[in-house]
Write an enzyme that holds these catalytic residues in place. Structure first.
Site, mmCIF file in Angstrom:
data_model
loop_
_atom_site.group_PDB
_atom_site.id
_atom_site.type_symbol
_atom_site.label_atom_id
_atom_site.label_comp_id
_atom_site.label_asym_id
_atom_site.label_seq_id
_atom_site.Cartn_x
_atom_site.Cartn_y
_atom_site.Cartn_z
ATOM 1 N N CYS A 137 -9.197 -5.780 -8.403
ATOM 2 C CA CYS A 137 -8.911 -5.335 -7.046
ATOM 3 C C CYS A 137 -7.981 -6.374 -6.408
ATOM 4 O O CYS A 137 -8.330 -7.557 -6.358
ATOM 5 C CB CYS A 137 -10.229 -5.261 -6.275
ATOM 6 N N CYS A 146 -2.225 -1.965 -5.658
ATOM 7 C CA CYS A 146 -3.651 -1.700 -5.461
ATOM 8 C C CYS A 146 -4.108 -0.936 -6.686
ATOM 9 O O CYS A 146 -3.393 -0.034 -7.156
ATOM 10 C CB CYS A 146 -3.852 -0.862 -4.199
#
Ligand code: DGL
Length: 268
Positions: free
Chosen positions: A73, A183
């Site tokens: 992440c 992302c």
């Protein structure tokens, strides 16, 4: 499952990284945690993301004695990777938007980055930007709502398509020829982005490069591991396990079963 590689994300974005890890290390054991109860991370304050990351890492090291941790992440990496490296005595591999390869390969010299608000505002990203902005014009685009679309199973809804177009098309108008998916949730949109931008635009994500890095950093341990065994992955979530299992199964087109995960601090 001990001696596994731990991976976590706010939700189902890290599965795009897991996919690359499984492809690169077919005999390896993985333990994946989706912190779905706290998704999205991208609009939480940095301290919350840091505390969640520390808690999940601590629980994973205790319950599974993981041998490496992949922070799958970008947002959690920006908020927590330094502290994780300080407190854990195993390799910690994080994500960052693939700016370096993007500026190197861009022909127009104009690069677009899609990421969460938190990632783009982080000091870590600001340093990355400073290191590369003399090489290209770099346009950043925060993409509120895209993580939620994945987490709610609305990848292909009309609303999501409109949102995606509103983020991507203005970058095309500026002359961007290389798009960075900053992302880990965004590779789920890659076919839709490709449809919007056509075949001449490069779309870069970080999963493969991270898998190489993990492989390198765990090489010694892999040699001592049961190399002939077929790899396995266990899936955990802090959210509704049944719902997340359904969403993940539909994303991965295979039967994925998530189990409940309750992160806890160890006894002092
Ligand atoms: N997959 C996370 C990332 O790479 C998404 C963060 C979020 O939950 O907003 O940044």
């Amino acid at each position: 499952m001990n001696n596994a590689i731990g991976i976590f994300d706010s939700g189902l974005g890290g599965l795009t990284v897991l996919h690359e890890l499984q492809a690169a290390m077919q005999h390896e054991y993985f333990v994946y945690v989706a912190d779905s109860a706290y998704a999205p991370y991208g609009n939480k304050d940095g301290e919350t993301v840091l505390q969640r990351s520390l808690l999940i890492a601590e629980t994973l090291t205790q319950t599974h004695q993981i041998k490496a941790l992949v922070v799958a992440c970008n947002t959690a990496t920006a908020a927590a990777v330094h502290q994780l490296r300080e407190i854990l005595d195993i390799p910690v591999i994080g994500m960052e938007p693939a700016l370096k390869p993007a500026v190197e390969q861009s022909e127009s010299g104009i690069v677009g980055i899609l990421a969460t608000e938190n990632t783009l505002q982080s000091d870590k990203f600001s340093n990355l930007l400073d290191a590369h902005q003399h090489q290209a014009r770099i346009l950043t685009q925060p993409c509120a709502g895209l993580v939620e679309a994945v987490e709610q199973g609305e990848l292909h809804s009309g609303k999501t398509k409109d949102l995606l177009a509103s983020y991507v098309l203005p970058l095309m108008d500026e002359g961007v020829d290389t798009l960075v998916l900053g992302c880990t949730h965004y590779p789920w949109f890659e076919p839709m982005i490709r449809e919007l931008v056509g075949d001449d635009i490069a779309i870069i994500s970080t999963g493969k490069a991270v898998a190489k890095q993990v492989q390198k950093q765990t090489q010694k341990q892999i040699q001592s591991h049961t190399i002939n065994k077929q790899g396995q992955t266990m899936f955990y979530t802090t959210g509704d396990a049944e719902q997340i299992s359904q969403l993940a199964s539909s994303l991965l087109q295979s039967n994925i079963v998530f189990q409940p995960f309750s992160p806890q601090h160890s006894e002092p």
